[in-house]
Design a protein around this motif. Structure first.
Motif, PDB file in Angstrom:
ATOM      1  N   PHE A  16      59.586 -40.173   9.684  1.00 38.34           N
ATOM      2  CA  PHE A  16      58.431 -40.087  10.572  1.00 38.34           C
ATOM      3  C   PHE A  16      57.547 -41.327  10.484  1.00 38.34           C
ATOM      4  CE2 PHE A  16      54.116 -38.992  11.751  1.00 38.34           C
ATOM      5  CZ  PHE A  16      54.331 -38.470  13.015  1.00 38.34           C
ATOM      6  N   GLY A  17      57.360 -41.955  11.638  1.00 42.49           N
ATOM      7  CA  GLY A  17      56.486 -43.117  11.730  1.00 42.49           C
ATOM      8  C   GLY A  17      57.085 -44.415  11.239  1.00 42.49           C
ATOM      9  N   TRP A  18      58.311 -44.388  10.719  1.00 42.96           N
ATOM     10  CA  TRP A  18      58.935 -45.623  10.225  1.00 42.96           C
ATOM     11  C   TRP A  18      59.255 -46.560  11.381  1.00 42.96           C
ATOM     12  CZ3 TRP A  18      62.720 -45.762   5.589  1.00 42.96           C
ATOM     13  CH2 TRP A  18      62.231 -44.982   4.538  1.00 42.96           C
ATOM     14  N   ARG A  19      58.868 -47.809  11.253  1.00 40.02           N
ATOM     15  CA  ARG A  19      59.301 -48.839  12.201  1.00 40.02           C
ATOM     16  C   ARG A  19      60.641 -49.373  11.712  1.00 40.02           C
ATOM     17  NH1 ARG A  19      55.553 -53.610  13.293  1.00 40.02           N
ATOM     18  NH2 ARG A  19      56.854 -53.783  15.151  1.00 40.02           N
ATOM     19  N   VAL A  20      61.685 -49.140  12.495  1.00 36.40           N
ATOM     20  CA  VAL A  20      63.038 -49.516  12.077  1.00 36.40           C
ATOM     21  C   VAL A  20      63.568 -50.609  12.995  1.00 36.40           C
ATOM     22  CG1 VAL A  20      65.393 -48.717  11.677  1.00 36.40           C
ATOM     23  CG2 VAL A  20      63.468 -47.202  11.171  1.00 36.40           C
ATOM     24  N   GLY A  25      48.295 -37.141  18.648  1.00 36.04           N
ATOM     25  CA  GLY A  25      49.253 -36.037  18.653  1.00 36.04           C
ATOM     26  C   GLY A  25      50.459 -36.251  19.550  1.00 36.04           C
ATOM     27  N   THR A  26      51.603 -35.790  19.108  1.00 39.35           N
ATOM     28  CA  THR A  26      52.927 -35.827  19.746  1.00 39.35           C
ATOM     29  C   THR A  26      53.540 -37.212  19.764  1.00 39.35           C
ATOM     30  OG1 THR A  26      52.443 -36.204  22.107  1.00 39.35           O
ATOM     31  CG2 THR A  26      52.179 -33.942  21.279  1.00 39.35           C
ATOM     32  N   THR A  27      52.889 -38.206  19.155  1.00 38.66           N
ATOM     33  CA  THR A  27      53.469 -39.543  19.046  1.00 38.66           C
ATOM     34  C   THR A  27      53.819 -39.797  17.576  1.00 38.66           C
ATOM     35  OG1 THR A  27      51.465 -40.833  18.532  1.00 38.66           O
ATOM     36  CG2 THR A  27      51.853 -40.249  20.848  1.00 38.66           C
ATOM     37  N   THR A  28      54.552 -40.867  17.329  1.00 38.82           N
ATOM     38  CA  THR A  28      54.932 -41.175  15.950  1.00 38.82           C
ATOM     39  C   THR A  28      53.772 -41.769  15.160  1.00 38.82           C
ATOM     40  OG1 THR A  28      55.887 -43.232  16.822  1.00 38.82           O
ATOM     41  CG2 THR A  28      57.400 -41.421  16.351  1.00 38.82           C
ATOM     42  N   ARG A  29      52.607 -41.887  15.776  1.00 40.28           N
ATOM     43  CA  ARG A  29      51.390 -42.290  15.051  1.00 40.28           C
ATOM     44  C   ARG A  29      50.579 -41.062  14.631  1.00 40.28           C
ATOM     45  NH1 ARG A  29      50.950 -44.525  19.750  1.00 40.28           N
ATOM     46  NH2 ARG A  29      48.884 -43.640  20.112  1.00 40.28           N
ATOM     47  N   GLN A  30      51.083 -39.877  14.941  1.00 34.89           N
ATOM     48  CA  GLN A  30      50.336 -38.643  14.666  1.00 34.89           C
ATOM     49  C   GLN A  30      50.022 -38.493  13.185  1.00 34.89           C
ATOM     50  OE1 GLN A  30      51.632 -34.874  16.501  1.00 34.89           O
ATOM     51  NE2 GLN A  30      51.659 -33.968  14.458  1.00 34.89           N
ATOM     52  N   ARG A  78      50.335 -24.523   7.622  1.00 31.91           N
ATOM     53  CA  ARG A  78      50.709 -25.803   8.198  1.00 31.91           C
ATOM     54  C   ARG A  78      51.729 -26.521   7.320  1.00 31.91           C
ATOM     55  NH1 ARG A  78      50.374 -30.785   9.899  1.00 31.91           N
ATOM     56  NH2 ARG A  78      49.748 -31.661   7.907  1.00 31.91           N
ATOM     57  N   ASP A  79      51.631 -26.361   6.008  1.00 23.76           N
ATOM     58  CA  ASP A  79      52.610 -26.975   5.123  1.00 23.76           C
ATOM     59  C   ASP A  79      54.018 -26.454   5.425  1.00 23.76           C
ATOM     60  OD1 ASP A  79      50.725 -28.467   3.887  1.00 23.76           O
ATOM     61  OD2 ASP A  79      50.504 -27.175   2.133  1.00 23.76           O
ATOM     62  N   GLN A  80      54.100 -25.187   5.818  1.00 25.80           N
ATOM     63  CA  GLN A  80      55.404 -24.606   6.126  1.00 25.80           C
ATOM     64  C   GLN A  80      55.865 -24.928   7.548  1.00 25.80           C
ATOM     65  OE1 GLN A  80      55.575 -20.329   4.972  1.00 25.80           O
ATOM     66  NE2 GLN A  80      53.580 -20.712   4.030  1.00 25.80           N
ATOM     67  N   LEU A  81      54.924 -25.115   8.457  1.00 25.21           N
ATOM     68  CA  LEU A  81      55.267 -25.233   9.874  1.00 25.21           C
ATOM     69  C   LEU A  81      55.140 -26.651  10.429  1.00 25.21           C
ATOM     70  CD1 LEU A  81      53.442 -22.013  11.153  1.00 25.21           C
ATOM     71  CD2 LEU A  81      55.860 -22.286  10.556  1.00 25.21           C
ATOM     72  N   SER A  82      54.812 -27.615   9.574  1.00 26.80           N
ATOM     73  CA  SER A  82      54.655 -28.993  10.048  1.00 26.80           C
ATOM     74  C   SER A  82      56.018 -29.640  10.247  1.00 26.80           C
ATOM     75  CB  SER A  82      53.830 -29.803   9.045  1.00 26.80           C
ATOM     76  OG  SER A  82      53.706 -31.140   9.467  1.00 26.80           O
ATOM     77  N   TRP A  83      56.649 -29.323  11.349  1.00 26.35           N
ATOM     78  CA  TRP A  83      58.022 -29.773  11.609  1.00 26.35           C
ATOM     79  C   TRP A  83      58.093 -31.226  12.071  1.00 26.35           C
ATOM     80  CZ3 TRP A  83      59.168 -31.533  16.504  1.00 26.35           C
ATOM     81  CH2 TRP A  83      58.216 -31.247  17.491  1.00 26.35           C
ATOM     82  N   PHE A  84      57.043 -31.716  12.721  1.00 24.80           N
ATOM     83  CA  PHE A  84      57.108 -33.046  13.333  1.00 24.80           C
ATOM     84  C   PHE A  84      56.807 -34.146  12.317  1.00 24.80           C
ATOM     85  CE2 PHE A  84      55.077 -36.294  16.297  1.00 24.80           C
ATOM     86  CZ  PHE A  84      56.285 -36.728  16.823  1.00 24.80           C
ATOM     87  N   GLU A  85      55.683 -34.027  11.635  1.00 25.01           N
ATOM     88  CA  GLU A  85      55.295 -35.067  10.676  1.00 25.01           C
ATOM     89  C   GLU A  85      56.161 -35.051   9.424  1.00 25.01           C
ATOM     90  OE1 GLU A  85      50.905 -35.546  10.122  1.00 25.01           O
ATOM     91  OE2 GLU A  85      50.806 -34.117  11.800  1.00 25.01           O
ATOM     92  N   SER A 144      65.125 -39.298  16.920  1.00 22.00           N
ATOM     93  CA  SER A 144      65.254 -37.886  16.571  1.00 22.00           C
ATOM     94  C   SER A 144      64.853 -37.632  15.120  1.00 22.00           C
ATOM     95  CB  SER A 144      66.690 -37.391  16.808  1.00 22.00           C
ATOM     96  OG  SER A 144      67.583 -37.882  15.816  1.00 22.00           O
ATOM     97  N   TYR A 145      64.879 -38.682  14.288  1.00 16.95           N
ATOM     98  CA  TYR A 145      64.443 -38.561  12.896  1.00 16.95           C
ATOM     99  C   TYR A 145      62.964 -38.911  12.742  1.00 16.95           C
ATOM    100  CZ  TYR A 145      69.502 -38.742  11.992  1.00 16.95           C
ATOM    101  OH  TYR A 145      70.854 -38.501  11.987  1.00 16.95           O
ATOM    102  N   GLY A 146      62.281 -39.196  13.857  1.00 12.24           N
ATOM    103  CA  GLY A 146      60.864 -39.523  13.807  1.00 12.24           C
ATOM    104  C   GLY A 146      60.558 -41.000  13.712  1.00 12.24           C
ATOM    105  N   ALA A 147      61.571 -41.852  13.755  1.00  8.35           N
ATOM    106  CA  ALA A 147      61.368 -43.291  13.608  1.00  8.35           C
ATOM    107  C   ALA A 147      60.943 -43.937  14.920  1.00  8.35           C
ATOM    108  CB  ALA A 147      62.646 -43.956  13.089  1.00  8.35           C
TER     109      ALA A 147
END
Length: 552
Positions: A270-274, A211-216, A258-265, A292-295
């Motif tokens: 999200f989770g992309w290695r760039v 949780g709270t990491t980009t691996r969440q 959760r489908d409506q409120l899942s702002w992070f994932e 900021s885009y979750g990458a």
């Protein structure tokens, strides 16, 4: 006169200890007070995963002794006792040092720091507590699972490792939202305990790992179906089953909410290695934007900046600035600003040397570096941020209003002639000076090269033709599942010449617009998968074996 003024200052018998909550994993959740405490620490004591979160806020000279906790198994095996965290804290504090003891989450709720605090109190060592975002609260918020609503439902926090039969009975008999700290492979047993204690099998349950990491990752289920959901998702059985998770049980954690409120994932990348193949100095702001885009940005310098081989031309031009030789100076890159600034410092000059000289910057980033130097540019392109855009706004030479007809243009050794030719056409004389050289950087580590060629990266951002050529030269060609994003048509053409498929083209030559374009691409890709009823996956998961190697 104060009769005690000549006496030596009292030396404190002990140092000071700060018990600091580092939050659940996202470094951005550190409090301002935590950052202040870390900046003044002499000794920083933390488990390795916590050290990764807080280390960047401490001084370079801070001591970080290795923390090894003595357990019963090592004692029984006759292994010599090794100092644990409490011993390290006490030893450093008794030596008069400022100690920060950093723990996951909050010291009072997650860190089990009470015994160490009592030891300090018993020894007369002053200490303070800097609260942190607790793991249970932080992870639930990042999973999009509100713990309370307007009706004020009770919330119970349960540690499954130490929960007693009475605890399970109380939680099972109530309608409170239960936030359970457990492990991935014991989630099913936790659900069973709650059902046996009285909770209905159809009670909603969410399970979040990393949780709270980009691996969440978060799964929505019920108490009765959670084991089956994790099995169908191929999460269990797993050798990583010991990973800690936060499970939220109660009506407020229903899948629909959760489908409506899942702002992070649901962030677009999200989770992309760039991969960010740029010079180290230039990649920081771009990497922040990607985060900021979750990458997860991975910076690989492909270009090294070095001084010109013959510095005399640059030295004469800088002296000409001071003696009034130029009407204008035009900066076409952040590196050009850096080169001139370093030469100024070498001569003991500062921004005041620009007095009476008009200053042009090719774009916003270059302008920002000038402002940081103390110089406000007179000309920044109103349209395209490029040499062509700069020429569109550049005034022609007018002998009536311009006492001097010369422009100083410090730039790279491989820069194009577009700006020089355009200025000459406008009637200006140009001192085209090599301020710095761009050379190919050293190859990245072997694991990075393997990830580039093997499809371990989800996307790569190319910000110039040279970054394409240099990355391929030092690390190899990116895998065909990797999304290729280019800053402009010339860069895209170079990428295609190297056999790469260009997926994203920035609408204008700006690294920030390039990152935005990649985020838009990611959002469209995510939405297309959802509309098709498919699982949202990263590009790297499409390569052979990619799904099996997915990080949980």
């Amino acid at each position: 006169m104060n009769p005690t003024s000549n006496l030596p200052a009292a030396i404190p018998a002990h140092g000071h200890v700060t018990f600091l909550g580092a939050g659940p994993g996202d470094p951005g959740l550190l409090t301002l007070r935590a950052v202040e405490a870390l900046a003044s620490a002499d000794v920083l004591i933390a488990e390795p995963h916590v050290l990764d979160v807080v280390r960047s806020h401490a001084r370079a000279t801070v001591s970080t002794p290795q923390l090894t906790v003595v357990d019963e198994a090592s004692t029984a095996a006759g292994i010599p006792a090794i100092r644990d965290a409490g011993n390290l804290v006490m030893e450093a504090a008794r030596g008069g040092r400022r100690v920060v003891r950093a723990v996951t989450g909050d010291p009072g709720l997650d860190g089990n720091s009470g015994e160490e605090m009592l030891a300090c109190a018993s020894a007369g060592i002053p200490f303070e507590v800097v609260p942190g975002v607790s793991t249970a609260v932080g992870v639930s918020a990042y999973a999009g699972v509100p713990l309370r609503d307007a009706q004020g439902t009770d919330v119970r926090f349960v540690d499954a490792r130490t929960a007693s039969d009475r605890c399970w009975s109380e939680v099972g008999a109530s309608d409170a939202t239960a936030v359970v700290s457990t492990t991935l492979d014991t989630v099913g047993a936790t659900a069973g305990e709650l059902v046996a204690a009285g909770r209905k099998p159809d009670t909603p349950m969410s399970v979040t790992v990393a949780g709270t990491t980009t691996r969440q990752r978060t799964w929505s289920a019920t108490l009765g179906t959670v084991a089956q959901v994790l099995k169908q998702a191929k999460v269990l059985p797993s050798p990583d089953g010991h990973q800690p998770v936060i499970a939220v049980v109660g009506e407020r954690s229903s899948a629909a909410r959760r489908d409506q409120l899942s702002w992070f994932e649901s962030k677009p990348l999200f989770g992309w290695r760039v991969l960010v193949p740029r010079t180290k100095e230039q990649s920081a702001s771009l990497s922040d934007q990607l985060r900021s885009y979750g990458a997860v940005p991975h910076e690989v310098p492909t270009i090294a900046v070095e001084p010109p081989r013959t510095p005399q031309q640059m030295e004469r031009a800088v002296k000409g600035l001071v003696t009034g030789r130029y009407e204008w100076i035009a900066f076409t890159s952040v590196n050009a600003v850096k080169a001139v600034r370093e030469k100024f410092e070498e001569y003991g000059l500062d921004a005041r040397a620009f007095a009476g000289i008009k200053v042009a910057a090719v774009g916003e980033q270059t302008a920002a570096s000038l402002v940081e130097f103390g110089v406000k540019p007179d000309l920044v392109p109103s349209g395209e941020q490029s040499a062509a855009g700069l020429l569109e706004d550049w005034p022609p030479y007018d002998p009536v209003f311009d006492p001097i007809d010369r422009v100083f243009l410090p730039r790279a050794d491989i820069a194009t002639e577009t700006l020089v030719a355009g200025l000459i056409e406008l009637g200006w004389e140009v001192d085209d000076v090599t301020a710095y050289r761009t050379v190919r950087a050293s190859p990245p580590p072997a694991d990075t090269r393997e990830a580039i060629k093997g499809g371990g990266f989800d996307a790569v951002l190319f910000t110039s033709s040279s970054t394409v050529r240099n990355l391929v030269g030092i690390a190899g060609k990116p895998h065909n599942v990797t999304v290729i994003a280019c800053i402009g048509p010339a860069t895209a053409k170079t990428a295609e010449e190297h056999g790469l498929r260009v997926d994203v083209l920035s609408p204008e030559p700006s690294v920030h617009r390039l990152a935005e374009a990649l985020a838009e691409f990611g959002a469209q890709r995510r939405e297309a998968a959802r509309e098709a009823g498919e699982a949202v996956t990263r590009p790297s998961e499409r390569r052979p074996g990619g799904r099996r190697r997915r990080t949980t």
